[in-house]
Design a protein around this motif. Structure first.
Motif, PDB file in Angstrom:
ATOM      1  N   ASP A 123       3.479   5.512  -7.168  1.00  0.00           N
ATOM      2  CA  ASP A 123       2.312   5.607  -8.042  1.00  0.00           C
ATOM      3  C   ASP A 123       2.239   4.442  -9.031  1.00  0.00           C
ATOM      4  O   ASP A 123       2.185   4.632 -10.243  1.00  0.00           O
ATOM      5  CB  ASP A 123       2.293   6.950  -8.791  1.00  0.00           C
ATOM      6  CG  ASP A 123       0.945   7.195  -9.454  1.00  0.00           C
ATOM      7  OD1 ASP A 123      -0.030   6.528  -9.060  1.00  0.00           O
ATOM      8  OD2 ASP A 123       0.870   8.055 -10.346  1.00  0.00           O
TER       9      ASP A 123
ATOM     10  N   SER B 258       2.880   1.569  -3.309  1.00  0.00           N
ATOM     11  CA  SER B 258       2.056   1.929  -4.451  1.00  0.00           C
ATOM     12  C   SER B 258       1.744   3.431  -4.441  1.00  0.00           C
ATOM     13  O   SER B 258       1.674   4.067  -5.486  1.00  0.00           O
ATOM     14  CB  SER B 258       0.809   1.043  -4.481  1.00  0.00           C
ATOM     15  OG  SER B 258      -0.346   1.771  -4.337  1.00  0.00           O
TER      16      SER B 258
ATOM     17  N   LYS C  54       0.432   0.334  -9.536  1.00  0.00           N
ATOM     18  CA  LYS C  54      -0.553  -0.601  -9.012  1.00  0.00           C
ATOM     19  C   LYS C  54       0.178  -1.900  -8.682  1.00  0.00           C
ATOM     20  O   LYS C  54       0.992  -2.359  -9.465  1.00  0.00           O
ATOM     21  CB  LYS C  54      -1.636  -0.842 -10.062  1.00  0.00           C
ATOM     22  CG  LYS C  54      -2.892  -1.405  -9.459  1.00  0.00           C
ATOM     23  CD  LYS C  54      -4.049  -1.489 -10.444  1.00  0.00           C
ATOM     24  CE  LYS C  54      -5.151  -2.253  -9.756  1.00  0.00           C
ATOM     25  NZ  LYS C  54      -5.777  -3.234 -10.562  1.00  0.00           N
TER      26      LYS C  54
ATOM     27  N   GLU D 112       1.694  -1.869 -13.820  1.00  0.00           N
ATOM     28  CA  GLU D 112       1.260  -2.716 -12.728  1.00  0.00           C
ATOM     29  C   GLU D 112       2.352  -3.720 -12.378  1.00  0.00           C
ATOM     30  O   GLU D 112       3.069  -4.209 -13.253  1.00  0.00           O
ATOM     31  CB  GLU D 112      -0.005  -3.460 -13.170  1.00  0.00           C
ATOM     32  CG  GLU D 112      -0.900  -3.806 -12.018  1.00  0.00           C
ATOM     33  CD  GLU D 112      -2.270  -4.267 -12.492  1.00  0.00           C
ATOM     34  OE1 GLU D 112      -2.685  -3.891 -13.612  1.00  0.00           O
ATOM     35  OE2 GLU D 112      -2.892  -5.010 -11.734  1.00  0.00           O
TER      36      GLU D 112
ATOM     37  N   SER E 135      -0.407  -5.883  -7.456  1.00  0.00           N
ATOM     38  CA  SER E 135      -1.403  -6.920  -7.174  1.00  0.00           C
ATOM     39  C   SER E 135      -0.726  -8.242  -6.882  1.00  0.00           C
ATOM     40  O   SER E 135       0.414  -8.474  -7.274  1.00  0.00           O
ATOM     41  CB  SER E 135      -2.362  -7.128  -8.339  1.00  0.00           C
ATOM     42  OG  SER E 135      -2.218  -6.158  -9.322  1.00  0.00           O
TER      43      SER E 135
ATOM     44  N   THR F 105       0.848  -1.201   0.000  1.00  0.00           N
ATOM     45  CA  THR F 105       0.000   0.000   0.000  1.00  0.00           C
ATOM     46  C   THR F 105       0.880   1.247   0.000  1.00  0.00           C
ATOM     47  O   THR F 105       0.654   2.186  -0.759  1.00  0.00           O
ATOM     48  CB  THR F 105      -0.911   0.013   1.242  1.00  0.00           C
ATOM     49  OG1 THR F 105      -1.649  -1.197   1.286  1.00  0.00           O
ATOM     50  CG2 THR F 105      -1.875   1.186   1.211  1.00  0.00           C
TER      51      THR F 105
END
Lengths: 202, 396
Positions: free
Chosen positions: B344, B340, B346, B390, B348, B337
């Motif tokens: 900046d 990210s 993403k 990402e 996963s 968190t």
């Protein structure tokens, strides 16, 4: 925002609000909106309508703030305002005539499909309790709700319901008595352990 | 059923301690009531009935979600301000007319303005005018905007009304225009992936982390110093006992005298945390008033409006300002968190068990994002893969 209020300082909070402090206004909203909504939903199943009524009582508060008197019990004030607002909105004709308080509905069903119910036998017991609840008068239901769910004192609940102290107590005690009649004669014991129930048959 | 039985049942349901146990059971309450039952086995049945009855009364309640609570408040605010617009406009007009026509009553005007600055500032509405973009934005009190395309910017407000802006090795100085308003507010908006520092007019230094904003006066005048922070900021507050310093954020207000601390109040996070490095602060929320000591962390749960204070290794929380991230048995979930936001990107993972894995170590945030993940994957049994913007984490 600047929330410089202790839990039990209703008089101070209210005074600040009357003097025009916007923080105080927001604190009042935040503290009471959840319980107001729950209470309101017992008069009508229309959630959007309850929200509108809550919106209106807070707009009224902002509008008339400088002319409002002192209070040391904001919750009571808000509960009374919301009840009045909802009842008037449900029965437009009541604006001109007096409302027959006995006729105001109070929906109080005990769900038996809730995920919180742990066992089938518990479900059965709640079904019995729900049946007993249906035999209560709307005012008995409301009194029990205000006492045990809204956590009002008898003094406060008598004011919300516009009754004297003794009548308010009677409503609660007689209502509880009727609910107890639903209890099964054979005994099940439940204990709470870390939020979950387990069951012993005996 | 005997009359005494009758009385006993009434007793349980009217006992606040009992009600608390049924509604919010804790280990302590469980122990208390289990002990009570083993001492009073004859009352098992009554207790069970009362507990069951109460539980029945409390289920099936309609509840507002937190989003609904906020939406309803916004609606109330909107209705309220639309009612007020006319009044405000009239006030403004009369103030302007006063300046133009009757200089003789400037004393009255000044007192009017002074009372204006005493009123509570609506930071939320100031903040809502500016949407964070991809670059760091400084909004001056005349609403003009400066955009910085660098990774970070250093601002310094001097007492003589000058603003120094430093990006990389370039320093710019400019005179801030004086306005009639006694309090000129500036706003700095730092998007995800960037950072900034501000030295305020009183010498207080503020580090703003990624995805944050601060609203503050160009100069402090009055009895208190007050600034607003959304997101995460680390502060070293200049000591001035005669002018207490307040940091305001949504749902929490912190009073400080001269101190170093970190506040993390991201809108999207479920809790707000305050970590105290040095000095003393007092945190005020809707329901509580708490005093913190150094090396403590305060966690405020937005939903329950409850706070807890615990011991903390403060370096873990404030090292970001120096470009480090210290993790001590920190969950992957919490690390990603933060990363990210910081970079900046993403992040996963396909395996939910991964998010609970904990890591210990020191990450150099001055290196680029991919290097940081190389370091993580060298120590933890993880693999990373970059696809576009990402990053995917999988188990090795």
């Amino acid at each position: 925002m600047g929330l410089e209020y202790e839990v039990n300082s209703d008089t101070l909070l209210w005074n600040d609000f009357i003097k025009g402090n916007e923080d105080a206004f927001q604190v009042i909203y935040n503290k009471h909106v959840r319980s107001l909504f729950k209470y309101g939903c017992h008069f009508t199943p229309d959630e959007a309508h309850v929200k509108d009524c809550i919106h209106d009582i807070f707009i009224d508060l902002a509008k008339y703030r400088s002319g409002l008197g002192a209070t040391n019990n904001i919750k009571l004030y808000l509960f009374k305002s919301l009840k009045r607002k909802i009842i008037k909105s449900l029965d437009k004709s009541a604006i001109f005539g007096s409302i027959d308080t006995e006729q105001i509905p109070f929906h109080y069903a005990i769900s038996t499909e809730d995920d919180l119910l742990d066992t089938e036998s518990e479900q059965l017991r709640f079904q019995q309790l729900d049946k007993a609840m249906a035999t209560l008068s709307p005012r008995q239901k409301e009194a029990i709700y205000l006492k045990f769910v809204s956590d009002l004192s008898y003094e406060e609940l008598s004011k919300v319901m516009e009754l004297n102290y003794q009548s308010a107590r009677n409503l609660v005690f007689r209502g509880l008595e009727k609910l107890r009649e639903s209890f099964p004669k054979n005994l099940f014991l439940f204990f709470l352990r870390s939020g979950k129930s387990w069951q012993v048959t005996g | 059923m005997t009359p005494s039985d009758e009385q006993n049942k009434v007793d349980f349901i009217h006992n606040p301690h009992f009600v608390e146990w049924v509604t919010k059971p804790t280990d302590e309450l469980n122990q208390f009531w289990e002990a009570y039952l083993s001492e009073n086995p004859s009352r098992k049945k009554e207790l069970d009935h009362a507990r069951f009855l109460l539980k029945g009364l409390l289920i099936n309640e309609h509840s507002l979600t937190e989003a609904e609570v906020l939406a309803l408040w916004d609606k109330i605010e909107k209705t309220k301000s639309s009612r007020n617009t006319k009044v405000i406009w009239l006030k403004r007009w009369s103030a302007a007319a006063g300046i133009l026509l009757i200089l003789g009553i400037s004393g009255w005007l000044m007192s009017n303005l002074r009372s204006k600055t005493d009123t509570v500032i609506n930071y939320k509405s100031i903040a809502s005018n500016i949407v964070p973009g991809n670059e760091i934005k400084l909004i001056l009190s005349d609403q003009s905007q400066k955009i910085f395309s660098s990774k970070d910017v250093e601002l310094k407000y001097n007492q003589d009304g000058k603003l120094e802006t430093k990006t990389g090795n370039q320093v710019q100085t400019e005179e801030l225009r004086k306005s009639m308003e006694t309090t000129q507010m500036n706003q700095l908006v730092v998007p995800r992936g960037k950072r900034s520092t501000i030295v305020l007019a009183d010498g207080t230094k503020l580090w703003l982390n990624s995805g944050s904003r601060a609203i503050y006066p160009v100069a402090f005048n009055g009895k208190t110093r007050e600034i607003y922070i959304e997101g995460e900021g680390y502060l070293e507050v200049a000591h001035d006992a005669s002018m207490p310093f307040y940091v305001v954020s949504n749902q929490i207000k912190i009073k400080v005298l001269g101190t170093k601390f970190d506040i993390s109040a991201y809108k999207e996070d479920k809790s707000i945390s305050v970590v105290l490095v040095e000095g003393s602060v007092q945190a005020t929320t809707a329901t509580e008033n708490l005093v913190m000591k150094p090396n403590q962390i305060l966690n405020y749960e937005k939903l329950t409006q409850r706070s807890t204070i615990a011991k903390a290794n403060v370096l873990e929380y404030v090292s970001w300002k120096d470009g480090w991230m210290l993790c001590n048995k920190e969950q992957i979930k919490s690390i990603t968190t933060k990363l990210s936001r910081y970079y900046d990107v993403k992040i996963s993972y396909n395996d939910l068990n991964l998010s609970n894995m904990t890591l210990t170590g020191k990450l150099d945030l001055k290196s680029n994002c991919e290097e940081v993940f190389k370091v993580i994957c060298a120590t933890a049994p993880l693999k990373y893969q970059v696809i576009g913007h990402e990053i995917f984490l999988t188990k090795k």
